[in-house]
Design an enzyme around this catalytic site. Structure first.
Site, PDB file in Angstrom:
ATOM      1  N   SER A  65       0.647  -1.198   0.122  1.00  0.00           N
ATOM      2  CA  SER A  65      -0.046   0.147   0.043  1.00  0.00           C
ATOM      3  C   SER A  65       0.812   1.183  -0.103  1.00  0.00           C
ATOM      4  CB  SER A  65      -0.882  -0.073   1.143  1.00  0.00           C
ATOM      5  OG  SER A  65      -2.069  -0.824   0.996  1.00  0.00           O
ATOM      6  N   LYS A  68       0.280   3.341  -2.913  1.00  0.00           N
ATOM      7  CA  LYS A  68      -0.900   4.198  -3.143  1.00  0.00           C
ATOM      8  C   LYS A  68      -0.649   5.812  -3.057  1.00  0.00           C
ATOM      9  CE  LYS A  68      -4.174   0.791  -0.884  1.00  0.00           C
ATOM     10  NZ  LYS A  68      -4.473   0.404   0.186  1.00  0.00           N
ATOM     11  N   TYR A 195      -3.238  -3.131 -10.484  1.00  0.00           N
ATOM     12  CA  TYR A 195      -2.868  -3.056  -9.061  1.00  0.00           C
ATOM     13  C   TYR A 195      -2.262  -3.917  -8.317  1.00  0.00           C
ATOM     14  CZ  TYR A 195      -4.523  -2.563  -4.137  1.00  0.00           C
ATOM     15  OH  TYR A 195      -4.604  -2.385  -2.496  1.00  0.00           O
ATOM     16  N   TYR A 247      -4.540   4.260   7.622  1.00  0.00           N
ATOM     17  CA  TYR A 247      -5.883   3.741   7.553  1.00  0.00           C
ATOM     18  C   TYR A 247      -6.542   4.099   8.904  1.00  0.00           C
ATOM     19  CZ  TYR A 247      -3.196   0.593   4.930  1.00  0.00           C
ATOM     20  OH  TYR A 247      -2.086   0.012   4.233  1.00  0.00           O
ATOM     21  N   VAL A 265       1.139  -3.790   3.809  1.00  0.00           N
ATOM     22  CA  VAL A 265       0.922  -5.095   4.637  1.00  0.00           C
ATOM     23  C   VAL A 265       2.168  -6.023   4.418  1.00  0.00           C
ATOM     24  CG1 VAL A 265      -1.655  -5.170   4.711  1.00  0.00           C
ATOM     25  CG2 VAL A 265      -0.257  -6.186   2.547  1.00  0.00           C
TER      26      VAL A 265
END
Ligand code: GLN
Length: 314
Positions: A65, A68, A195, A247, A265
């Protein structure tokens, strides 16, 4: 001076490594489960682009992530903020990274921010290229520019990408939901292909620290001074990392660490200094694959917390 700092960093890693025992390596992507759970490494990229480091920094890991934040930079540079924020919001969710809950509650089903899976998938769907391979090439090219290496050196781990591609029903569900509501267009499997490869790009702590340094330097290459990311884009991305980067632990991270950060992760954490802190111009790259219940590196968070507590005026 430098050696003293490096010694102190090594002590910090020793102090934080026991926290890995309280966490767990991610296994919902089966191929991620094979890594040793007590690894912990940190690299700091200093204002001049040089590094100090301690712990297990020579391990490669997948970016997950953290990509992102970088994909957000890419689409903001390519399409501008008006277009990007017409498709994805800029508000924290307080939900898990892969939650679908807010998509249904929000009209018109626009994902709340680009740091959660729904928003990141919407961002990935914007990457230019006629095929999945060309799209992932574009993204690798962008990363290569940031890292100052040829694009061939930015590779994704095929096993990890495939492992996620084959198991990621939840991400497919998010995409089908958003496509139904007109937030994304195109072929769901193709977006998942891009992705999962984007998330499977292999990097190390030094790469993360360099990117953190670029962000702390308003987008400039710390070595050449070239503008790699426009200042305005850096401001937006750092703001969103601050409010949404960890998050539903973003608030906790702000209290404990207080730097713009982005986790993945795989146990990766990218963090970047900001002006009011003593460590204003540096970038941090951390790897500690044992995660807490929210999917953030448990020892990595502790390490950053102690670093900020001991070495900044915050
Ligand atoms: N590829 C992962 C996923 O979509 C990334 C999640 C993460 O790092 N938090 O599940």
């Amino acid at each position: 001076m430098m050696n003293v700092l490096e010694q102190q960093l090594a002590h910090l890693v020793d102090e934080c490594r026991p926290y890995t025992a309280q966490g767990k390596v991610a296994d919902y992507i089966p191929e991620l489960a094979h890594v040793k759970d007590d690894l912990l490494g940190v690299a700091i990229c200093l204002p001049d682009g040089s590094y100090i480091h301690a712990g297990d920094v020579h391990h490669k890991f997948t970016i997950q992530s953290v990509s992102k934040a970088l994909a957000l930079c890419y689409v903001l540079m390519e399409f501008g903020e008006d277009y990007v924020f017409s498709k994805v919001g800029m508000e924290p969710t307080g939900d898990a990274f892969n939650s679908i809950a807010k998509l249904e509650e929000t009209v018109p089903s626009k994902p709340l921010n680009p740091m959660i899976n729904a928003g990141a998938l919407a961002v990935t769907s914007m990457i230019l290229g006629d095929t999945a391979e060309l799209k992932i090439y574009q993204f690798r090219q962008f990363l290569a520019t940031l890292l100052g290496v040829p694009v061939e050196e930015v590779r994704y781990n095929e096993k990890v990408a495939r492992s996620e591609y084959e198991t990621t029903d939840l991400n497919r569900a998010l995409l089908y939901f958003m496509r139904h509501h007109g937030i994304v267009e195109g072929d769901v499997d193709e977006i998942i292909d891009v992705y999962t490869k984007q998330c499977a790009i292999e990097i190390d702590c030094f790469d993360l620290a360099r990117i953190g340094r670029i962000l702390s330097g308003n987008g400039e290459d710390p070595v050449t001074g070239d503008e790699l990311i426009p200042r305005r884009v850096v401001r937006i991305v750092k703001a969103i990392m601050t409010t949404c980067g960890m998050y539903d632990a973003s608030g906790e991270f702000a209290v404990r660490v207080g730097l713009p950060g982005k986790s993945g992760v795989s146990g990766a954490i990218l963090a970047t200094g900001k002006h009011e802190l003593g460590l204003s111009d540096v970038g941090f790259g951390i790897f500690g694959p044992a995660l807490d219940s929210k999917g953030n590196s448990i020892a990595g968070m502790k390490l950053l917390e102690l670093l900020v507590e001991r070495y900044t005026s915050r």
